[in-house]
Design an enzyme around this catalytic site. Structure first.
Site, PDB file in Angstrom:
ATOM      1  N   ASP A  37     -44.649   5.307  43.514  1.00 18.72           N
ATOM      2  CA  ASP A  37     -43.545   5.402  44.455  1.00 18.72           C
ATOM      3  C   ASP A  37     -43.501   6.814  45.028  1.00 18.72           C
ATOM      4  OD1 ASP A  37     -41.261   4.489  45.835  1.00 18.72           O
ATOM      5  OD2 ASP A  37     -39.966   5.425  44.348  1.00 18.72           O
ATOM      6  N   GLY A  38     -43.205   6.927  46.299  1.00 26.13           N
ATOM      7  CA  GLY A  38     -42.968   8.230  46.893  1.00 26.13           C
ATOM      8  C   GLY A  38     -44.153   8.888  47.561  1.00 26.13           C
ATOM      9  N   ASN A  39     -45.285   8.210  47.669  1.00 26.27           N
ATOM     10  CA  ASN A  39     -46.446   8.830  48.314  1.00 26.27           C
ATOM     11  C   ASN A  39     -46.181   9.128  49.780  1.00 26.27           C
ATOM     12  OD1 ASN A  39     -48.073   8.758  45.992  1.00 26.27           O
ATOM     13  ND2 ASN A  39     -48.572   6.622  46.369  1.00 26.27           N
ATOM     14  N   GLY A  40     -45.539   8.202  50.474  1.00 26.39           N
ATOM     15  CA  GLY A  40     -45.211   8.423  51.882  1.00 26.39           C
ATOM     16  C   GLY A  40     -44.205   9.546  52.048  1.00 26.39           C
ATOM     17  N   TRP A  42     -43.806  12.037  49.975  1.00 27.46           N
ATOM     18  CA  TRP A  42     -44.530  13.270  49.645  1.00 27.46           C
ATOM     19  C   TRP A  42     -45.208  13.815  50.899  1.00 27.46           C
ATOM     20  CZ3 TRP A  42     -49.634  14.635  50.161  1.00 27.46           C
ATOM     21  CH2 TRP A  42     -50.056  15.777  49.477  1.00 27.46           C
ATOM     22  N   ARG A  50     -47.863   9.480  56.754  1.00 28.07           N
ATOM     23  CA  ARG A  50     -47.633   8.743  55.507  1.00 28.07           C
ATOM     24  C   ARG A  50     -48.939   8.293  54.861  1.00 28.07           C
ATOM     25  NH1 ARG A  50     -42.719   6.879  54.143  1.00 28.07           N
ATOM     26  NH2 ARG A  50     -43.597   4.972  53.292  1.00 28.07           N
ATOM     27  N   SER A  82     -45.278  -3.491  46.493  1.00 26.75           N
ATOM     28  CA  SER A  82     -44.159  -4.383  46.235  1.00 26.75           C
ATOM     29  C   SER A  82     -43.881  -5.268  47.450  1.00 26.75           C
ATOM     30  CB  SER A  82     -42.907  -3.572  45.908  1.00 26.75           C
ATOM     31  OG  SER A  82     -42.428  -2.937  47.074  1.00 26.75           O
ATOM     32  N   ASN A  85     -42.889  -3.491  50.544  1.00 23.26           N
ATOM     33  CA  ASN A  85     -43.926  -2.858  51.359  1.00 23.26           C
ATOM     34  C   ASN A  85     -44.286  -3.687  52.589  1.00 23.26           C
ATOM     35  OD1 ASN A  85     -45.420  -1.695  48.356  1.00 23.26           O
ATOM     36  ND2 ASN A  85     -44.340  -0.453  49.825  1.00 23.26           N
ATOM     37  N   ARG A  88     -42.910  -2.541  56.060  1.00 27.26           N
ATOM     38  CA  ARG A  88     -43.407  -1.327  56.717  1.00 27.26           C
ATOM     39  C   ARG A  88     -44.164  -1.696  57.982  1.00 27.26           C
ATOM     40  NH1 ARG A  88     -45.254   2.625  51.824  1.00 27.26           N
ATOM     41  NH2 ARG A  88     -43.422   2.236  50.543  1.00 27.26           N
TER      42      ARG A  88
END
Length: 116
Positions: A37-40, A42, A50, A82, A85, A88
């Site tokens: 979670d949180g790669n985008g 980051w 992203r 998930s 996703n 998106r």
């Protein structure tokens, strides 16, 4: 941009390898589950697209797989996509599907380390 990211990862990996050598003598679980979670976020926080964050997530997972094998963790479960996703943008979903489906992604390291 990539040089900066790769140097960050190289420095971080060297530090992690030193730490993992200290961990080996302790009790470890047989099964570890990870929710990515949180790669985008980051990437966005650092001004990158992203997809750069997702690419870094794949690279991080490769290192996690190698470390898990080195430490003797028998089972590794990764929750990387998930149902949320699917909401998106199509280009991002396609990137994620493609990146996690490539034979040279984390699965090659996973298979080569014989973690099942």
């Amino acid at each position: 941009m990539w040089k900066k990211i790769l140097q960050f990862n190289t420095d971080k990996m060297a530090n992690q390898e030193q730490k993992s050598e200290k961990i080996i003598d302790t009790y470890l679980p047989l099964h570890v589950a990870i929710i990515m979670d949180g790669n985008g976020r980051w990437a966005k926080k650092r001004g990158y697209p992203r997809t750069v964050g997702h690419q870094q997530g794949v690279l991080a997972m490769k290192e996690i797989v190698k470390a898990a094998a080195r430490l003797g963790i028998a089972h590794l479960t990764v929750y990387a996509f998930s149902t949320e996703n699917w909401r998106r943008p199509e280009t991002e979903v396609n990137f994620l599907i493609e990146k996690w489906s490539q034979p040279d992604s984390y699965r090659a390291d996973y298979d080569s380390q014989c973690i099942q």
